[in-house]
Scaffold this motif. Structure first.
Motif, PDB file in Angstrom:
ATOM      1  N   TYR A 478      21.409  29.627   6.382  1.00  0.00           N
ATOM      2  CA  TYR A 478      21.233  30.901   5.659  1.00  0.00           C
ATOM      3  C   TYR A 478      22.592  31.584   5.579  1.00  0.00           C
ATOM      4  CZ  TYR A 478      16.546  29.852   7.414  1.00  0.00           C
ATOM      5  OH  TYR A 478      15.367  29.227   7.744  1.00  0.00           O
ATOM      6  N   TRP A 480      23.815  33.903   3.789  1.00  0.00           N
ATOM      7  CA  TRP A 480      23.835  35.358   3.670  1.00  0.00           C
ATOM      8  C   TRP A 480      23.820  36.032   5.039  1.00  0.00           C
ATOM      9  CZ3 TRP A 480      19.570  37.292   6.098  1.00  0.00           C
ATOM     10  CH2 TRP A 480      18.462  36.451   6.219  1.00  0.00           C
ATOM     11  N   TRP A 556      12.896  36.080   4.904  1.00  0.00           N
ATOM     12  CA  TRP A 556      14.054  36.877   4.491  1.00  0.00           C
ATOM     13  C   TRP A 556      14.937  36.095   3.527  1.00  0.00           C
ATOM     14  CZ3 TRP A 556      13.667  41.818   5.706  1.00  0.00           C
ATOM     15  CH2 TRP A 556      12.916  42.179   6.827  1.00  0.00           C
ATOM     16  N   ASP A 557      15.023  34.784   3.748  1.00  0.00           N
ATOM     17  CA  ASP A 557      15.823  33.949   2.849  1.00  0.00           C
ATOM     18  C   ASP A 557      15.202  33.937   1.446  1.00  0.00           C
ATOM     19  OD1 ASP A 557      18.003  32.023   2.410  1.00  0.00           O
ATOM     20  OD2 ASP A 557      16.370  30.597   2.109  1.00  0.00           O
ATOM     21  N   VAL A 560      15.984  37.328  -0.113  1.00  0.00           N
ATOM     22  CA  VAL A 560      17.376  37.396  -0.569  1.00  0.00           C
ATOM     23  C   VAL A 560      17.564  36.539  -1.810  1.00  0.00           C
ATOM     24  CG1 VAL A 560      19.748  36.820   0.061  1.00  0.00           C
ATOM     25  CG2 VAL A 560      18.272  37.946   1.714  1.00  0.00           C
ATOM     26  N   CYS A 563      16.006  38.366  -4.783  1.00  0.00           N
ATOM     27  CA  CYS A 563      16.859  39.490  -5.210  1.00  0.00           C
ATOM     28  C   CYS A 563      18.113  38.988  -5.913  1.00  0.00           C
ATOM     29  CB  CYS A 563      17.226  40.349  -4.004  1.00  0.00           C
ATOM     30  SG  CYS A 563      15.836  41.190  -3.244  1.00  0.00           S
ATOM     31  N   THR A 564      18.698  37.937  -5.366  1.00  0.00           N
ATOM     32  CA  THR A 564      19.907  37.376  -5.980  1.00  0.00           C
ATOM     33  C   THR A 564      19.604  36.823  -7.362  1.00  0.00           C
ATOM     34  OG1 THR A 564      20.689  36.796  -3.773  1.00  0.00           O
ATOM     35  CG2 THR A 564      21.800  35.772  -5.638  1.00  0.00           C
TER      36      THR A 564
END
Length: 627
Positions: A478, A480, A556-557, A560, A563-564
């Protein structure tokens, strides 16, 4: 099949050779098609697990030296010499760029750093002092700058040595963020990023763990203060000049770009109100100060230098004082001197790998790490910056030239090297303040020595390596999470601790103790889950009873990633919209051009055609006006 399990050829059956019917022929074909196989070959071999921390093999793909003719050998020597010169040149530019980066951060946050150090009521809290040391070093991106501010405050008597100890610990933590940011440049390749980020954060974990042990020890016993005071009292130390070393070479380039007036930051930290109106950009490099005895008006007789040199003239009290006037003789010659802007506005690698990662033969293998510590200290002493040295070895760890086990002692040595330059700088202090200045420099040195004794001599205690590898594995999966780590450990956590310290001891204990206890409990349960799960209740043998987002980074990945993707989609849509508008405008322009061309190129219409067009136009008007 023989006894070793080797396949043997199968004999052909007689009925296949002699048989005349078709069924026998078919059986013959089937028998010939099925050759015998060894039972060993039928066993599926499990693929060997590749250790992601193994260093990649670096091979020299060039033509061997013995296979070259005289012209080829001369050419290779010239190319090698050219590469070596370019290597030194790029290394010089890299060091200068870090120096300029430090100057830029000082220009932006230097006055804020001086203001932070000025509040002595806050510095009396050890945790607040620790956090201030971290934040100020993050602002100026230089532990030498922040520690020099501390030394100047100790020398001027505005800060005691005992209160300065936690600040020095904080500067040690703040300086390790530079190489962590350098590791972020390796994010393109997962395996390289795993090694680079672990090689950078091993320095972070060493500093944090050392603070977790030594700060409570210092608050309880004054260990660092008492030992350094004993050393200072035992030796007769005279002031001297600190050597410049590498700065003599790098200052030629960096000072032609920008020069900063370090005395402005120190003056703000020591409470000089006039320093706030001064710019950090240095304008005058050569000045002359003339001191003369002059008549000066003072508020009253108590402010006179002596009763004999004091007299009253009406409502004015006059005395004789030494007044210093500074005359500017020559301007500096850097690029920003006249800018009136506000302060806020393969083969070598193989050799290196072989040398750095090779251990001494048995039974002296344990000596290798300590040699690496001395090498790190010596190199940092030469470049006079631990950030430069650790940032230089971080990419080498990423590409597999240096192992993380070897990068760890090199980083520890860099911590020692940067304290020796502070000691030499403190020795240049005036005689009356030399003892205090040197003592706080020795505190920095002793803090790092104590940390090394805690986390290096015994292999079991080298916890920073294991923590850095675990974090490297997480960030490789991950990526990020690397940004989350930097923001959390170097900004959010220090600011949170600082806020609690400002609220007072009661609030800090009421909030901090439960959080620390919960953190220790989680760590203990994690260790027991891996090593002795039977000691735990059935419910605590895994974290599955919690929601997935509370014990896994996968949700969470996905968040993210979503969202990305949405941000990228929005950016792409806006870009397509802009391109569409440009395309439409282009088409309109082309159509207008075509119409103009048609108007001028078409021959005159015949009267019949004009009459027909007028008739059609009248019909369209009648249709549109019907009720």
């Amino acid at each position: 099949m023989d006894s070793l399990g080797q396949p043997q050829p199968m004999a052909t059956q007689n009925n296949c050779e002699e048989g005349d019917n078709k069924s026998n022929d078919n059986m013959c074909k089937e028998v010939k098609a099925s050759l015998a196989h060894s039972t060993v070959a039928l066993v599926e071999e499990e693929p060997e697990e590749i250790d992601p921390w193994d260093l990649p093999e670096l091979k020299d793909t060039g033509v061997p030296w013995s296979a070259l003719d005289t012209k080829g050998k001369v050419w290779r020597v010239l190319v090698s010499v050219g590469k070596f010169i370019l290597l030194l040149g790029f290394l010089y530019i890299f060091i200068c760029s870090l120096d300029v980066l430090s100057s830029a951060f000082q220009l932006v946050g230097g006055k804020a750093a001086g203001d932070i150090f000025q509040d002595n009521s806050v510095l009396s809290n050890p945790l607040a002092g620790l956090v201030i040391g971290v934040l100020v070093t993050l602002l100026v991106q230089s532990s030498s700058t922040s520690s020099s501010i501390v030394v100047s405050m100790v020398s001027s008597g505005l800060l005691s040595v005992r209160l300065a100890v936690p600040i020095i610990m904080g500067t040690n933590i703040g300086t390790s963020v530079t190489n962590t940011l350098v590791a972020m440049t390796q994010v393109g390749d997962r395996s390289t990023f795993r090694r680079a980020f672990a090689g950078a954060t091993v320095h972070d974990f060493f500093n944090w763990l050392s603070v977790l042990v030594l700060l409570p020890l210092e608050v309880a016993s004054g260990y660092l203060y008492e030992v350094t005071k004993l050393i200072i009292d035992s030796f007769q130390i005279e002031s001297g000049e600190a050597p410049e070393l590498l700065n003599v070479i790098t200052d030629v380039l960096t000072e032609s770009i920008i020069q900063l007036d370090q005395s402005v930051i120190n003056a703000i930290a020591t409470g000089d109100p006039a320093a706030r109106n001064k710019s950090l950009i240095k304008k005058w490099c050569h000045t002359f100060t003339n001191t003369s005895l002059m008549n000066v008006t003072v508020p009253g007789p108590d402010n006179c230098t002596s009763p004999s040199l004091c007299w009253v003239d009406g409502n004015y009290t006059i005395t004789l004082k030494n007044v210093s006037e500074t005359y500017n003789l020559q301007k500096c010659k850097h690029i920003f001197v006249n800018v009136n802007l506000p302060d806020l506005a393969g083969q070598v690698a193989s050799v290196i790998k072989k040398i750095l990662n090779t251990d001494f033969p048995f039974p002296f293998g344990w000596v290798t790490g300590y040699i690496a510590i001395f090498v790190g200290a010596g190199m940092t002493f030469i470049v006079q910056s631990s950030s430069v040295f650790t940032s230089a070895i971080t990419p080498l760890v990423g590409i597999g030239v240096i192992s993380i086990e070897r990068a760890y002692p090199l980083s520890l040595g860099s911590n020692i090297g940067t304290t020796t330059t502070a000691i030499l700088a403190a020795m240049a202090s005036p005689g009356e303040t030399l003892a205090n200045s040197l003592q706080i420099a020795l505190v920095h040195f002793l803090f790092n020595i104590s940390g090394i004794l805690l986390w290096y001599p015994i292999p079991f205690t080298r916890i920073p390596i294991r923590l850095a590898k675990s974090l490297g594995n997480i960030t490789a999966t991950y990526r990020w999470f690397a940004a989350v780590y930097i923001l959390s450990f170097f900004f959010i956590l220090p600011l949170f601790i600082f806020s609690l310290s400002l609220a007072g001891w009661k609030v800090m204990v009421g909030v901090g103790v439960p959080l620390v206890a919960m953190l220790i409990l989680i760590v203990v349960i994690n260790v027991l889950q891996k090593r002795k799960p039977r000691c735990l209740p059935a419910a605590l043998r895994s974290w599955d009873f919690l929601p997935l987002w509370a014990h896994s980074l996968e949700p969470w990945d996905k968040l993210v990633g979503a969202c990305t993707a949405k941000c990228c989609c929005c950016c792409k849509c806006s870009q397509l919209a802009v391109e569409g508008e440009e395309h439409k405008e282009k088409e309109c322009v082309e159509n207008n051009n075509k119409s103009h061309i048609a108007v001028y190129d078409n021959p005159a219409m015949s009267p019949e055609k004009e009459g027909e067009n007028e008739f059609n136009l009248e019909l369209n008007i009648l249709k549109n006006t019907r009720l």
